[in-house]
Design a protein around this motif. Structure first.
Motif, PDB file in Angstrom:
ATOM      1  N   ASP A  93      -7.319   6.096   2.592  1.00  0.00           N
ATOM      2  CA  ASP A  93      -8.048   5.209   3.504  1.00  0.00           C
ATOM      3  C   ASP A  93      -8.357   5.917   4.819  1.00  0.00           C
ATOM      4  OD1 ASP A  93      -8.082   3.178   1.664  1.00  0.00           O
ATOM      5  OD2 ASP A  93      -6.419   2.053   2.570  1.00  0.00           O
ATOM      6  N   VAL A  94      -7.375   6.646   5.350  1.00  0.00           N
ATOM      7  CA  VAL A  94      -7.590   7.403   6.590  1.00  0.00           C
ATOM      8  C   VAL A  94      -8.640   8.483   6.367  1.00  0.00           C
ATOM      9  CG1 VAL A  94      -6.496   8.993   8.225  1.00  0.00           C
ATOM     10  CG2 VAL A  94      -5.312   6.894   7.544  1.00  0.00           C
ATOM     11  N   GLU A  95      -8.547   9.162   5.205  1.00  0.00           N
ATOM     12  CA  GLU A  95      -9.523  10.207   4.872  1.00  0.00           C
ATOM     13  C   GLU A  95     -10.929   9.615   4.750  1.00  0.00           C
ATOM     14  OE1 GLU A  95     -10.427  12.906   0.995  1.00  0.00           O
ATOM     15  OE2 GLU A  95      -8.338  12.823   1.657  1.00  0.00           O
ATOM     16  N   HIS A  96     -11.058   8.451   4.116  1.00  0.00           N
ATOM     17  CA  HIS A  96     -12.363   7.798   3.981  1.00  0.00           C
ATOM     18  C   HIS A  96     -12.911   7.382   5.340  1.00  0.00           C
ATOM     19  CE1 HIS A  96     -11.475   6.594  -0.468  1.00  0.00           C
ATOM     20  NE2 HIS A  96     -11.768   7.873  -0.342  1.00  0.00           N
ATOM     21  N   MET A 115       0.856  -1.182   0.000  1.00  0.00           N
ATOM     22  CA  MET A 115       0.000   0.000   0.000  1.00  0.00           C
ATOM     23  C   MET A 115       0.893   1.234   0.000  1.00  0.00           C
ATOM     24  SD  MET A 115      -2.927   1.148   2.760  1.00  0.00           S
ATOM     25  CE  MET A 115      -4.126  -0.037   2.236  1.00  0.00           C
ATOM     26  N   THR A 116       0.607   2.150  -0.869  1.00  0.00           N
ATOM     27  CA  THR A 116       1.410   3.369  -0.966  1.00  0.00           C
ATOM     28  C   THR A 116       0.948   4.370   0.075  1.00  0.00           C
ATOM     29  OG1 THR A 116      -0.040   4.490  -2.527  1.00  0.00           O
ATOM     30  CG2 THR A 116       1.656   3.023  -3.457  1.00  0.00           C
ATOM     31  N   THR A 117       1.787   5.388   0.288  1.00  0.00           N
ATOM     32  CA  THR A 117       1.440   6.443   1.238  1.00  0.00           C
ATOM     33  C   THR A 117       0.164   7.155   0.810  1.00  0.00           C
ATOM     34  OG1 THR A 117       3.783   6.750   1.698  1.00  0.00           O
ATOM     35  CG2 THR A 117       2.307   8.510   2.395  1.00  0.00           C
ATOM     36  N   GLY A 118       0.000   7.379  -0.507  1.00  0.00           N
ATOM     37  CA  GLY A 118      -1.212   8.037  -1.009  1.00  0.00           C
ATOM     38  C   GLY A 118      -2.457   7.206  -0.741  1.00  0.00           C
ATOM     39  N   ASP A 170     -16.289   8.667   6.982  1.00  0.00           N
ATOM     40  CA  ASP A 170     -17.311   7.706   7.427  1.00  0.00           C
ATOM     41  C   ASP A 170     -17.735   7.982   8.870  1.00  0.00           C
ATOM     42  OD1 ASP A 170     -17.207   6.472   4.967  1.00  0.00           O
ATOM     43  OD2 ASP A 170     -16.000   4.777   5.668  1.00  0.00           O
ATOM     44  N   ARG A 171     -16.763   8.249   9.734  1.00  0.00           N
ATOM     45  CA  ARG A 171     -17.084   8.561  11.135  1.00  0.00           C
ATOM     46  C   ARG A 171     -17.918   9.834  11.234  1.00  0.00           C
ATOM     47  NH1 ARG A 171     -12.097   6.498  11.956  1.00  0.00           N
ATOM     48  NH2 ARG A 171     -11.024   8.480  11.754  1.00  0.00           N
ATOM     49  N   ARG A 172     -17.535  10.853  10.451  1.00  0.00           N
ATOM     50  CA  ARG A 172     -18.273  12.125  10.504  1.00  0.00           C
ATOM     51  C   ARG A 172     -19.724  11.933  10.078  1.00  0.00           C
ATOM     52  NH1 ARG A 172     -13.731  14.357   7.958  1.00  0.00           N
ATOM     53  NH2 ARG A 172     -14.955  14.699   6.083  1.00  0.00           N
ATOM     54  N   TRP A 173     -19.959  11.252   8.950  1.00  0.00           N
ATOM     55  CA  TRP A 173     -21.350  11.134   8.507  1.00  0.00           C
ATOM     56  C   TRP A 173     -22.144  10.207   9.419  1.00  0.00           C
ATOM     57  CZ3 TRP A 173     -24.381   7.138   7.288  1.00  0.00           C
ATOM     58  CH2 TRP A 173     -23.839   5.979   6.743  1.00  0.00           C
ATOM     59  N   ARG A 176     -19.154  14.721   1.721  1.00  0.00           N
ATOM     60  CA  ARG A 176     -18.473  15.463   0.648  1.00  0.00           C
ATOM     61  C   ARG A 176     -17.212  14.710   0.237  1.00  0.00           C
ATOM     62  NH1 ARG A 176     -17.363  21.092   2.581  1.00  0.00           N
ATOM     63  NH2 ARG A 176     -16.723  21.340   0.447  1.00  0.00           N
ATOM     64  N   GLY A 177     -16.765  14.932  -0.964  1.00  0.00           N
ATOM     65  CA  GLY A 177     -15.521  14.327  -1.426  1.00  0.00           C
ATOM     66  C   GLY A 177     -15.735  12.966  -2.064  1.00  0.00           C
ATOM     67  N   ARG A 178     -14.634  12.295  -2.335  1.00  0.00           N
ATOM     68  CA  ARG A 178     -14.670  11.002  -3.002  1.00  0.00           C
ATOM     69  C   ARG A 178     -14.494   9.897  -1.975  1.00  0.00           C
ATOM     70  NH1 ARG A 178     -10.930  11.325  -8.155  1.00  0.00           N
ATOM     71  NH2 ARG A 178     -12.650  11.788  -9.542  1.00  0.00           N
TER      72      ARG A 178
END
Length: 166
Positions: free
Chosen positions: A9-12, A1-4, A16-19, A91-93
């Protein structure tokens, strides 16, 4: 898994937690509004402090009306915060979540409202009961059962959606 990929994954996961938290807070607000509008105002079974200050004098009615207004303000704040978190999390991808997950968050929050309010206000503090009178305990227990059922169904829907989305 790359850093990107890890960053996405962390952003998703954060989104997920926010929504999900937003949906639960929105459910809490909707539960509060349902209680305040239907039970306090339309059915007029109780007010926020009716067991402490029976609404049989103008002064007591004013105290109950103020308490009901503060109760609605808190429900409104839960609704605003839930909507903001829900919006920011969607919001976002990121992978789409099923409608059942959203319904689950609302049911979980609504049920959480009923269980917490039923235990604290009806049972522990006794500041009001769902419907005072000869079947007071039955109404209070029914309110708790209704809340627990929504809580469990909501939790199940959220869990199933989370498992399906990985």
């Amino acid at each position: 898994m790359t850093t990107g990929e890890l960053g996405r994954d962390v952003e998703h996961a954060d989104a997920d937690r926010r929504w999900m938290h937003g949906g639960v807070l929105l459910g809490l607000g909707l539960g509060g509004f349902f209680d305040g509008i239907v039970i306090h105002q339309l059915l007029q079974w109780h007010h926020m402090l009716s067991a402490v200050y029976p609404h049989d004098t103008p002064g007591n009615l004013r105290a109950n009306t103020l308490a009901d207004g503060l109760f609605h303000l808190v429900a409104y704040l839960f609704t605003l915060l839930g909507t903001a978190l829900l919006w920011s999390g969607l919001r976002g991808r990121h992978p789409a979540w099923p409608t059942s997950a959203f319904v689950g968050t609302l049911l979980f929050g609504f049920g959480l409202f009923n269980v917490v309010e039923g235990l604290i206000d009806h049972q522990i503090l006794g500041i009001h009961h769902v419907r005072p009178g000869p079947y007071q305990l039955a109404y209070d227990i029914g309110f708790l059962i209704w809340g627990a059922a929504m809580l469990l169904v909501g939790w199940g829907l959220m869990r199933n959606a989370r498992a399906a989305n990985g």
